[in-house]
Design a protein around this motif. Sequence first.
Motif, mmCIF file in Angstrom:
data_model
loop_
_atom_site.group_PDB
_atom_site.id
_atom_site.type_symbol
_atom_site.label_atom_id
_atom_site.label_comp_id
_atom_site.label_asym_id
_atom_site.label_seq_id
_atom_site.Cartn_x
_atom_site.Cartn_y
_atom_site.Cartn_z
ATOM 1 N N UNK A 26 0.824 -1.218 0.000
ATOM 2 C CA UNK A 26 0.000 0.000 0.000
ATOM 3 C C UNK A 26 0.859 1.269 0.000
ATOM 4 N N UNK A 27 2.104 1.168 0.438
ATOM 5 C CA UNK A 27 2.991 2.330 0.502
ATOM 6 C C UNK A 27 3.896 2.338 -0.731
ATOM 7 N N UNK A 28 3.774 3.349 -1.594
ATOM 8 C CA UNK A 28 4.643 3.383 -2.788
ATOM 9 C C UNK A 28 6.126 3.441 -2.452
ATOM 10 N N UNK A 29 6.468 4.041 -1.307
ATOM 11 C CA UNK A 29 7.871 4.117 -0.883
ATOM 12 C C UNK A 29 7.982 3.439 0.475
ATOM 13 N N UNK A 30 8.464 2.213 0.478
ATOM 14 C CA UNK A 30 8.458 1.424 1.712
ATOM 15 C C UNK A 30 9.763 0.666 1.876
ATOM 16 N N UNK A 31 10.249 0.650 3.114
ATOM 17 C CA UNK A 31 11.416 -0.145 3.485
ATOM 18 C C UNK A 31 11.022 -1.102 4.596
#
Length: 772
Positions: A232-237
């Motif tokens: 769901x998070x386009x930028x995720x670590x």
Amino acid sequence: MVVKFPQHFTLKPRLALWTDGTIWENWSRHESFLRSMPKWKPHQIASVAEESLRIISKTTPIHRPEFQCRGLVVGYVQSGKTANFTAVAARAADVGYRLIIVLSGIHDSLRNQTQRRLDQELAGVGVDWITLTDEATDFQEPAVADGFALTGTVLIVAKKITPILKRLNQWLGRLEGRLADVPVLLIDDEADQASINTRGNRRDPSIDNETAPDDDTAPSLTNALIRDILRKAPRATYIAYTATPFANILIDPDAKDGQVGEDLFPKDFVVQLPRPDGYTGTEELFGISAQGRDVLRPVDPADVKALKSKQRRRSEAIVARGPLDLPQSLADALLTFALVGAIRLLRGQTGKPHTMLVHVSQLQQDQMRIGAAIKEQIRSWFHHEEAEPGVLRQMFLSTLAGLGTVELPASEENILKEAVNNLARLDVVVLNSTTGDELEYDLRPGRQLVAVGGNRLSRGLTLEGLTVAYFLRTTTLADALLQMARWYGFRAGYDDLIRIWTTEGIAQWFVELALVEESLRDSITALNKAGRRPDQMAIRMRAHSKLLLTSKNKSKMQADDARSWSGENPQTILFPLYDRDLLERNLDLASELLRRHPPTQEAYGGAIAHDVPVEDIALFLRRYEGHPNSIAFQSPEIADWILERAEAGELVNWTVFVANPERERQVLLGGRPFGLVRRSLQANESIGILIDPRHEGVDLHGGPDNYRATAGFSAMSMREDRPAQQGLLLLYPLDPEPLRSPTQAVLGVALSLPWTSDGGERFVVNRGLRNV
């Protein structure tokens, strides 16, 4: 300032990149907090600073419009992983992460412990933190979802259970479309527990139009929910933390699910945390560092039988047993615990927790029965003291004699008196869902605690001030066994008081686990030194001879690799100590080899013979006879492999090193005397680790001194620098007296082997990566 979720917020991206221009404001405040704590030493803070920066630097820069970064951090059991991910979270806030989620185990006790620490050390001292959870409350979806009113970082500490993860997913689903402005860091503590996909993956109907998603092949629920949060998070670590990463390394690197996206394989980086200063782990208790320590105490099989309920078949009910008479071994352990607690108090360690672990069975009825028996035994001892004053003093006098060489802080009389008093202070708690007992270290910091339990003691929960362990819990899994070993950790001021009661079989498992752990850490180090990502180079793991590394449903990608000893140091740790004829034949073999190639150099505590032909080395190994149950050292197979490598132009030059300490006890080998090397029994017919690490460098340019490391010598670096043509055979004539062997010496054998062109293959790899 720590604030609660406001009624409305505006998402404001923070454009801080982790470059030389980054302002480490949260990290600096966290660092200042650590410096204010007396228990933190400057070099420890420096290590946390360095490692947290190393980890955040391996993540994908957040200025990219879309990314899915996956990493793994490998620590040691009970070794400060929380300190590391707290520092990483501080740095993550500084580089621009807006939402940090910490999944902290599956029990309230661990989540609450982690929340309390992050509130104190991170949000409580940092800049613009918004916390959506607190010590008493797990994640609840806010009434107004669209809401980071401030420009700070939102922190969530949540249990890794499906109801909580569903709430997180539902909340993030309501934010979809806004999350492009919210870089997300998900820290997964105890990441080999619950997070691993033990089922399948659904096909993507947009790619395979003929096949609709099949719920029967869906990922396991916890795994799917974590993946969906990240999707769901386009930028995720995603950063996984664990001390037992076997399952994480064996995740399918190419696995994708049609609905929740890619799996959690650590494709971008794996970081091995350094062994902390003052840490006591497998190596210190069961490996080469255990030599000379008096830690292990055997438990008789009859005692094991008395303590555990019997269940003949899975379909049968477990037979309840009546009241228990405490077995002698457990009574001895209990008296030792009271005694070493007295020694700690007389050393000035007052007001600090002191704990004994009793981990026998996962069955609650066994735990309750054992807890009741311990309480009854303590009452019985004091009743006996009332009838016969001085009897407890005599019992503790015998216990003190059995404690071995320990520095005593007071006179014997004062220690015995304090031991009797301390026995009366013992609190016995049974830790399971039925009793509701808790450790309560914060409320009662000076507690003398006997903790009886099972699954609640198996992972995550820290037993403060642990000295005495009575451990009979068996398993088929190496990762589970390591996690159950709650005696690992920091024992400043009482490291010499650790005692472990267990069976010879379990002790032998741990002896070999020291080698398994060493091999794993060496392979991670090799990966990083090669500058490769985990999806570009397989991490190779040494298989345990008796245990699976992890459960079968977590290791579907496991494959046995072609047997190679490239970059290895195979060594004998198990010996047929009572087969005199066999042991004498091995000594004759060594004598024959040394007569043909007599040593010409004395150095590094031994004698060195140079330029020994590879054929003679292979012949010696093929004829050497080890223990019939030995898995780790199969000398005929090693001999065959050496000759195969020689045909390829490798391992053609050999050196033989014979350890020769200056001792009166000696043995004749090749017509000359050699001092006997002392090694102690760690378990039945096993000595733990054989070699002295510096000896792997005796034939290298500059010798072992070129490979000094913080904790001694870096054997891994020696093997990396060893030319592919050059092998080293190490012979250790062992003193039979401490080994209780009826021979003049026991010959231990080891090799230091270079990296060879067959790829440095180990024993177990992820089959999705074996050809990368």
